[in-house]
Enzyme design. Sequence first.
Site, PDB file in Angstrom:
ATOM      1  N   CYS A  55      -0.387 -19.880  70.194  1.00 11.03           N
ATOM      2  CA  CYS A  55      -0.489 -20.509  68.877  1.00 11.03           C
ATOM      3  C   CYS A  55      -0.307 -19.462  67.771  1.00 11.03           C
ATOM      4  CB  CYS A  55      -1.809 -21.273  68.758  1.00 11.03           C
ATOM      5  SG  CYS A  55      -1.804 -22.508  67.422  1.00 11.03           S
ATOM      6  N   HIS A  71      -1.119 -24.838  73.597  1.00 10.86           N
ATOM      7  CA  HIS A  71      -2.332 -24.255  74.170  1.00 10.86           C
ATOM      8  C   HIS A  71      -2.366 -24.430  75.688  1.00 10.86           C
ATOM      9  CE1 HIS A  71      -4.509 -23.139  70.475  1.00 10.86           C
ATOM     10  NE2 HIS A  71      -3.728 -24.061  69.944  1.00 10.86           N
ATOM     11  N   GLU A  86      -4.011 -22.867  77.734  1.00  8.15           N
ATOM     12  CA  GLU A  86      -5.346 -22.601  78.267  1.00  8.15           C
ATOM     13  C   GLU A  86      -6.194 -23.867  78.339  1.00  8.15           C
ATOM     14  OE1 GLU A  86      -6.125 -22.633  73.863  1.00  8.15           O
ATOM     15  OE2 GLU A  86      -4.470 -22.078  75.194  1.00  8.15           O
TER      16      GLU A  86
END
Length: 246
Positions: free
Chosen positions: A109, A209, A211
């Site tokens: 990001c 994202h 993650e």
Amino acid sequence: MARPPLVGITTYQETAVWRGWDRSASLVPRDFIDPLYAAGAAVCLLPPGTDDEHTLRAADGIDALVLVGGADIDPRMYGGGPEGSSRDRAERALLLKALAADLPVLGICRGMQMINVCLGGTLVPHLPDTLGTDDHQPLEPVFVPKRVTLDAERLPGSAVGGHWDIPCFHHQAIDALGTGVLATGWTEDGVIEAVCVPERRFVVGVQGHPEVAPVRELFGAFVAAAAERRSDGDGVRERVGGVNAA
């Protein structure tokens, strides 16, 4: 037994509340840390130091760097400018040192935007002004799933395939690409969602994202590059040690 590669992670600078305390904090969600552990890395957190020297000293010995998300980058940094917040300046110092040492870098990001800005690129300040929609970042703090088409011959596509559905939450995006930065992923509306620096061992930025719903292939490839970098460094130290001993 080989030691696990050490990955340094930059930190959010936020006010946080815990056990009744309400304090300024340097923090990282476990979402970033757990996939790195799962891929075999050790992890250390890298809050901004009082100056570049202190910031870089804390990062001595890392084998790879993760630049996490967060607040907007100061526009004065666009094109490689020297100004910015304390976090901006710290991350620029860490990134430039990592690039000089050919350490693997993963920018997520804001982290992807930092890679581009520090290499001379610019950002779109507010996507709704360009696209006429807030599809990439709704008013509520929730991630928006986006289908991203990836160049399967370049990172991250060479690790994860020709496309992915990734959670997004961003109102800015890359505009002009920095020196050596290559766009490798796009949404249907043309927003750049992934980049790499092909001349480096592993420098990858993703606007979404990975993650949140961990993309194991991406974190695995990143940690493998970190382990390779550690192995290279250990080999150099062994050769230097042998010369010194002689």
